[in-house]
Design an enzyme around this catalytic site. Structure first.
Site, PDB file in Angstrom:
ATOM      1  N   HIS A  74      -1.219   4.651   9.772  1.00 39.45           N
ATOM      2  CA  HIS A  74       0.047   5.533   9.837  1.00 39.45           C
ATOM      3  C   HIS A  74       0.081   6.251  10.827  1.00 39.45           C
ATOM      4  O   HIS A  74       1.140   7.425  10.425  1.00 39.45           O
ATOM      5  CB  HIS A  74       0.835   5.800   8.906  1.00 39.45           C
ATOM      6  CG  HIS A  74       1.008   4.347   8.163  1.00 39.45           C
ATOM      7  ND1 HIS A  74      -0.407   3.840   7.697  1.00 39.45           N
ATOM      8  CD2 HIS A  74       2.120   3.764   7.202  1.00 39.45           C
ATOM      9  CE1 HIS A  74      -0.111   2.942   7.014  1.00 39.45           C
ATOM     10  NE2 HIS A  74       1.465   2.621   6.946  1.00 39.45           N
TER      11      HIS A  74
ATOM     12  N   HIS B 160       0.952  -1.466  -0.173  1.00 38.73           N
ATOM     13  CA  HIS B 160      -0.095   0.091   0.110  1.00 38.73           C
ATOM     14  C   HIS B 160       0.766   1.510   0.105  1.00 38.73           C
ATOM     15  O   HIS B 160       0.307   2.038   0.466  1.00 38.73           O
ATOM     16  CB  HIS B 160      -0.842   0.095   1.077  1.00 38.73           C
ATOM     17  CG  HIS B 160      -0.174   0.209   2.134  1.00 38.73           C
ATOM     18  ND1 HIS B 160      -0.828  -0.629   3.637  1.00 38.73           N
ATOM     19  CD2 HIS B 160       0.769   0.908   2.935  1.00 38.73           C
ATOM     20  CE1 HIS B 160      -0.089  -0.834   4.752  1.00 38.73           C
ATOM     21  NE2 HIS B 160       0.899   0.527   4.078  1.00 38.73           N
TER      22      HIS B 160
ATOM     23  N   HIS C 172       9.975  -4.078   3.758  1.00 39.13           N
ATOM     24  CA  HIS C 172      10.336  -2.717   4.129  1.00 39.13           C
ATOM     25  C   HIS C 172      10.571  -1.695   4.943  1.00 39.13           C
ATOM     26  O   HIS C 172      10.247  -2.436   6.414  1.00 39.13           O
ATOM     27  CB  HIS C 172       9.395  -1.994   2.851  1.00 39.13           C
ATOM     28  CG  HIS C 172       8.109  -1.238   3.404  1.00 39.13           C
ATOM     29  ND1 HIS C 172       7.022  -2.575   3.900  1.00 39.13           N
ATOM     30  CD2 HIS C 172       7.701  -0.131   3.903  1.00 39.13           C
ATOM     31  CE1 HIS C 172       6.262  -1.211   4.064  1.00 39.13           C
ATOM     32  NE2 HIS C 172       6.247  -0.429   4.358  1.00 39.13           N
TER      33      HIS C 172
ATOM     34  N   GLU D 288       4.070  -5.434   8.383  1.00 36.72           N
ATOM     35  CA  GLU D 288       2.820  -4.979   8.065  1.00 36.72           C
ATOM     36  C   GLU D 288       2.198  -5.948   8.061  1.00 36.72           C
ATOM     37  O   GLU D 288       0.965  -6.223   6.907  1.00 36.72           O
ATOM     38  CB  GLU D 288       2.746  -3.698   7.157  1.00 36.72           C
ATOM     39  CG  GLU D 288       2.729  -2.370   7.960  1.00 36.72           C
ATOM     40  CD  GLU D 288       2.939  -1.390   6.783  1.00 36.72           C
ATOM     41  OE1 GLU D 288       2.726   0.082   6.738  1.00 36.72           O
ATOM     42  OE2 GLU D 288       3.001  -1.464   5.330  1.00 36.72           O
TER      43      GLU D 288
END
Ligand code: DHB
Ligand code: FE
Length: 281
Positions: A59, A12, A193, A240
């Site tokens: 976030h 995303h 990531h 995530e």
């Protein structure tokens, strides 16, 4: 009764929103990424879900470090997207399904998940990006949503095994709902990531591919890892992938991969996509 038609898990990255707004789908950087999505779009077009239950991580838009629920569920009539500081245009509001939300909340609390109920909830790119990728070019979204937010921002985080159990409970609750709804479960986040610290830019292709390969048939492979182990393998933001575990867990029985796609990098992220469904062997 309601039916879980399958699960779709996707990365995303905010830059995707900018690329869509600037119509860069055919740009050489973006083309191999967007090329992964038409099979998922076609799968959805054929199965026409009424509702998407979306596991995602906020976030810092709706929840900040001062108040951080481990699990939160939307129970709003409508969810608005707002500027999060990434410079991406906001997308139109998304309709909720309040009756299904309250059913899920009641079933989850019954099963001892003490969720935070949100009758107002701003949704960030993690919730809107799957919609934009899976139903592109629409003036209005073709599904109502129930957003389920899992904390990946402030430690301690819920374990992978706990997120799996949450997803199982959500799947059971959907299948026990008394309306003839077709529900797709989405998981938004990952794959590997890390945006900050000494390992900023870290990506782990070998781990991601093993994660994707095991998720349909052997999801326990991922749930055996602790949060520190998952952070080590996938990066601080790669955690995530908990959303993928929860979404997969909502499917019962034997699960197969209908479509998968993996592309490095999009911004700092290894971008993954999977469409999974239950089948009878
Ligand atoms: C990036 C990835 C994310 O998952 C996110 O939430 C923000 C930024 C990135 O790779 O730029
Ligand atoms: Fe993210």
């Amino acid at each position: 009764m309601a039916k879980v038609i399958g699960a779709i898990t996707t990365s995303h990255v905010p830059a995707i929103g900018a690329a869509i707004a600037r119509e860069l789908r055919e740009d050489p950087y973006w083309k191999p990424f967007f090329a992964g999505y038409p099979p998922a779009q076609r799968w959805l077009a054929a199965r026409r879900p009424d509702v998407a239950v979306i596991f995602y991580n906020d976030h810092g838009l709706n929840f900040f470090l001062d108040k951080m629920p481990t699990f939160a569920i939307g129970a709003a009539p409508e969810y608005r997207n707002a500027d999060e500081g990434w410079g991406i245009p906001t997308v139109p509001p998304v309709a909720g399904d309040q009756r299904l939300s309250w059913h899920l909340i009641e079933r989850l609390v019954d099963e001892e998940f003490d969720v935070t109920t949100c009758q107002e909830l701003l949704i960030d790119h993690a919730c809107t990006m799957p919609l934009a990728l899976l139903w592109p070019g629409r003036d209005a979204w073709p599904v109502r949503i129930v957003p389920i937010c899992i904390n990946t921002v402030q430690h301690p985080l819920p374990s992978a095994a706990r997120c799996f159990k949450l997803g199982q409970a959500v799947g059971r609750a959907i299948r026990g709902y008394d309306e003839d709804l077709r529900v797709v479960v989405l998981g938004s986040g990952g794959l590997s990531h890390q945006l900050d610290g000494e390992r900023a830019g870290f990506i782990n292709r070998a781990f991601d591919l093993e994660f994707m390969q095991t998720l349909p048939g052997d999801p326990r492979w991922a749930t055996r890892h602790s949060i520190p182990e998952l952070v080590e393998h996938a990066g601080t933001q790669g955690i995530e992938l908990l959303m993928w575990i929860a979404a997969r867990a909502a499917l019962e029985g034997e699960v197969r991969t209908v479509h998968s796609h993996y592309h490095i990098p999009i911004s700092n992220t290894a971008a993954g996509l999977m469409v999974m469904e239950t089948f009878s062997p």
